[in-house]
Write an enzyme that holds these catalytic residues in place. Structure first.
Site, short mmCIF file in Angstrom:
data_model
loop_
_atom_site.label_atom_id
_atom_site.label_comp_id
_atom_site.label_asym_id
_atom_site.label_seq_id
_atom_site.Cartn_x
_atom_site.Cartn_y
_atom_site.Cartn_z
N ARG A 1 35.35 53.93 -12.73
CA ARG A 1 36.53 54.37 -13.46
C ARG A 1 37.68 53.39 -13.24
NH1 ARG A 1 37.01 59.33 -15.88
NH2 ARG A 1 35.29 60.43 -14.92
N HIS B 1 46.90 68.46 -26.08
CA HIS B 1 45.80 69.25 -25.54
C HIS B 1 45.66 70.52 -26.38
CE1 HIS B 1 42.96 70.72 -22.60
NE2 HIS B 1 43.56 71.88 -22.67
N THR C 1 50.81 63.26 -16.28
CA THR C 1 51.01 62.98 -14.86
C THR C 1 49.63 63.01 -14.21
OG1 THR C 1 51.30 65.31 -14.32
CG2 THR C 1 53.30 64.06 -14.86
N GLU D 1 48.18 65.15 -12.54
CA GLU D 1 47.48 66.42 -12.61
C GLU D 1 46.85 66.59 -14.00
OE1 GLU D 1 48.44 71.18 -12.34
OE2 GLU D 1 50.03 69.76 -11.88
N LEU D 2 45.56 66.78 -14.07
CA LEU D 2 44.85 66.84 -15.36
C LEU D 2 45.41 67.95 -16.24
CD1 LEU D 2 42.42 65.91 -17.13
CD2 LEU D 2 41.12 67.74 -16.06
C1 GAR Z 1 42.27 67.37 -30.76
O1 GAR Z 1 42.09 68.75 -30.97
C2 GAR Z 1 42.94 67.14 -29.43
O2 GAR Z 1 43.88 68.13 -29.09
C3 GAR Z 1 41.76 67.19 -28.50
O3 GAR Z 1 40.75 66.52 -29.17
C4 GAR Z 1 40.93 66.67 -30.58
C5 GAR Z 1 40.91 65.30 -31.22
O4 GAR Z 1 40.86 65.40 -32.61
N1 GAR Z 1 42.05 66.58 -27.23
C6 GAR Z 1 41.49 66.94 -26.09
O5 GAR Z 1 40.65 67.82 -26.01
C7 GAR Z 1 41.96 66.16 -24.88
N2 GAR Z 1 41.28 66.61 -23.69
P1 GAR Z 1 41.15 64.14 -33.52
O6 GAR Z 1 40.26 63.00 -33.01
O7 GAR Z 1 40.75 64.58 -34.89
O8 GAR Z 1 42.60 63.81 -33.40
#
Ligand code: GAR
Length: 211
Positions: A66, A110, A142, A144-145
């Site tokens: 990573r 998110h 930040t 924190e996930l």
């Molecule tokens: C979106 O719903 C976003 O909120 C989510 O992935 C999707 C991407 O859609 N993000 C996460 O889950 C981050 N952990 P998109 O590629 O069509 O924008």
């Protein structure tokens, strides 16, 4: 003008809404300098190319840790000198060093009403819990996930017929409205991470309980 780099892993519908808003000059003068993906097949790379935006793929499977992936990513991102780095469906957890490097200029969206449901499968978890509403949260990143200070939230009702898929669609259409707005506030110099708080127009934003 605010130079923006967007990181994606998938279809890039949020990226598209940012591209469209930039084209209509609705990003407060912000412009997208480059789009990065960790997956070569991410549909959003095509969207960026069609909009004439530089694209880069840094494939995480080419790296054995990573740390080495994040260092390569950061090094390449910095060649674009971003003022703001936007995670738009970027599905890799970033190291503390990466997050620190971009502190105050790294935001994420998110698909839940944080602090509820950090992590994955947010819509199914909201349905399983019997929640009456779901939504999305834009927040500063930040260490924190999914835990950084929230900037804006949008809510949708959960109806009895909703599945994770129908809910995801409803939430996405809200995402497409709130993410450009947050980017615009940042580009206009109205939004910052001050200490551990998100501040908009000199007012600390609530840590939870958005209207
Ligand atoms: C979106 O719903 C976003 O909120 C989510 O992935 C999707 C991407 O859609 N993000 C996460 O889950 C981050 N952990 P998109 O590629 O069509 O924008």
């Amino acid at each position: 003008p605010c130079r923006i780099v967007v990181l994606i892993s998938g279809g890039g519908s949020n990226l598209q809404s940012l591209i469209d808003c930039a084209a209509r000059d609705e990003l407060g003068g912000g412009s997208i300098a480059a789009v990065f993906s960790n997956k070569p097949e991410a549909g959003g790379l095509q969207r960026a190319a069609e909009a004439g935006i530089a694209t880069r793929c840094i494939n995480h499977t080419d790296f054995d840790s990573r740390d080495s992936f994040d260092l390569a990513l950061r090094t390449e991102i910095d060649t674009f000198h971003p003022d703001l780095v936007i995670l738009a469906g970027f599905m890799r957890i970033l190291t503390a060093d990466f997050v620190k490097h971009y502190r105050g200029r790294l935001i994420n969206i998110h698909p839940s009403l944080l602090p509820k449901y950090p992590g994955l499968r947010t819509h199914q978890r909201a349905i399983d819990a019997g929640d009456s509403e779901a939504g999305a949260t834009v927040h500063f990143v930040t260490e924190e996930l999914d835990g950084g200070p929230p900037i804006i939230q949008a809510k949708v009702p959960i109806n009895s017929g909703d599945t994770a898929e129908t809910l995801a669609q409803k939430v996405l259409s809200k995402e497409h409205r709130i993410y450009p707005l947050a980017a615009r506030w940042f580009a206009e110099g109205r939004l910052s991470l001050t200490g551990s708080k998100a501040v908009l127009d000199d007012q600390a934003l609530p840590e939870s309980g958005f209207p």
